[in-house]
Write an enzyme that holds these catalytic residues in place. Sequence first.
Site, PDB file in Angstrom:
ATOM      1  N   LYS A 111      30.388  40.535  49.434  1.00 58.35           N
ATOM      2  CA  LYS A 111      30.516  42.050  48.568  1.00 58.35           C
ATOM      3  C   LYS A 111      30.062  43.429  49.024  1.00 58.35           C
ATOM      4  CE  LYS A 111      32.084  39.871  44.656  1.00 58.35           C
ATOM      5  NZ  LYS A 111      33.008  39.819  44.080  1.00 58.35           N
ATOM      6  N   LYS A 194      47.557  31.129  52.684  1.00 62.04           N
ATOM      7  CA  LYS A 194      48.075  30.018  51.139  1.00 62.04           C
ATOM      8  C   LYS A 194      48.605  30.944  50.310  1.00 62.04           C
ATOM      9  CE  LYS A 194      43.508  29.480  49.393  1.00 62.04           C
ATOM     10  NZ  LYS A 194      41.838  28.905  49.357  1.00 62.04           N
ATOM     11  N   LYS A 197      46.017  34.636  44.353  1.00 58.04           N
ATOM     12  CA  LYS A 197      46.151  36.033  43.351  1.00 58.04           C
ATOM     13  C   LYS A 197      46.011  37.172  43.406  1.00 58.04           C
ATOM     14  CE  LYS A 197      41.288  35.448  41.428  1.00 58.04           C
ATOM     15  NZ  LYS A 197      40.513  34.563  41.187  1.00 58.04           N
TER      16      LYS A 197
END
Length: 329
Positions: A111, A194, A197
């Site tokens: 992050k 894969k 989203k």
Amino acid sequence: METVVSGIRSTGNLHLGNYFGAVKNFLKMQYENNCYFFIADYHSLTTHPKPADLHANIKQVLAEYLACGIDPDVATVFIQSDVPEVTELYLLLNMNAYVGELERTTSFKEKIRKQPDNINAGLLTYPVLMAADIIIHKANKVPVGQDQAQHLEMTRRFARRFNTMYGVEYFPEPDAYNFGKKLIKIPGLDGTGKMGKSEGNGVFLADTPAEIRKKVMRAVTDTGPQTPGEKPSEPVHNLFTIMNVVSDPSTVKYFKEQHASCQIRYGDMKKQLAEDIIRIIGPVGERIKEIVADNKYLARVVSEGAEKARASASLTIREVKEIIGYRPF
Ligand code: TRP
């Protein structure tokens, strides 16, 4: 019977990969265990969602899980922010969570790279809140993927540390829920990797049949096999992988043979694949729309869920405060 806790991110809609990789396992699990499924809407504040979006995101994700078959009369389904006891345990656990170990967490370091302008203390203590979510119900099992393994390890550590510090055997150390057979990984439609989203390569449960057809027809393939018996390229192999999950075995066999004999027409294969995806998840998409429109039902689900979750959570808080040394006057 195990106690299972699973937190669901309130950002991002469910795609085929989530459905076959995770949610379908939850459906069976809910009948075999004491399950708590909740929307982790406090965790989502670490990335500062807009007030105008927050509720709609929560509602959509909740509706999608319910549409898949999570049964709120069987499992305890609730919203994290409806259970204030979680934040109380979070505060108490923070006193025994060390800044050094939090700073070393992989997700925190990631992050820092991804949002250098918003390195807030909520991000730093994300694993503590997650530990509170889990141990407040004294869970022994947590169905999480590899990306959450370190957070679960920290949960175990915080639970153990509490027990050691106060000389009690109070919190169990939760393990990852093992689904037995290998987890299904659904590839994306862009030829590599894969389904995700944020990758823009997914088919979402809430997509309309028209959207599904459009996405599948645009899926990456190749220029076609050149020699008989040739192994499918990665993008084509990926489409076969999805087909294996949604289509009839005879359909898969037919297109595999067409490929092996260099006669395959990817357009036909994709048309078939799109229809088979629609057959499987079309009804779920319809159900999502119905549930999103049914506020009365959703309000009942979350209020009953919160009541059940708070019953379990408030008992833990009472006992934890007692262990720490708080006494009534
Ligand atoms: N961190 C989890 C994720 O990103 C979500 C989560 C929050 C969670 N609290 C949890 C998962 C408790 C399992 C148990 O997916």
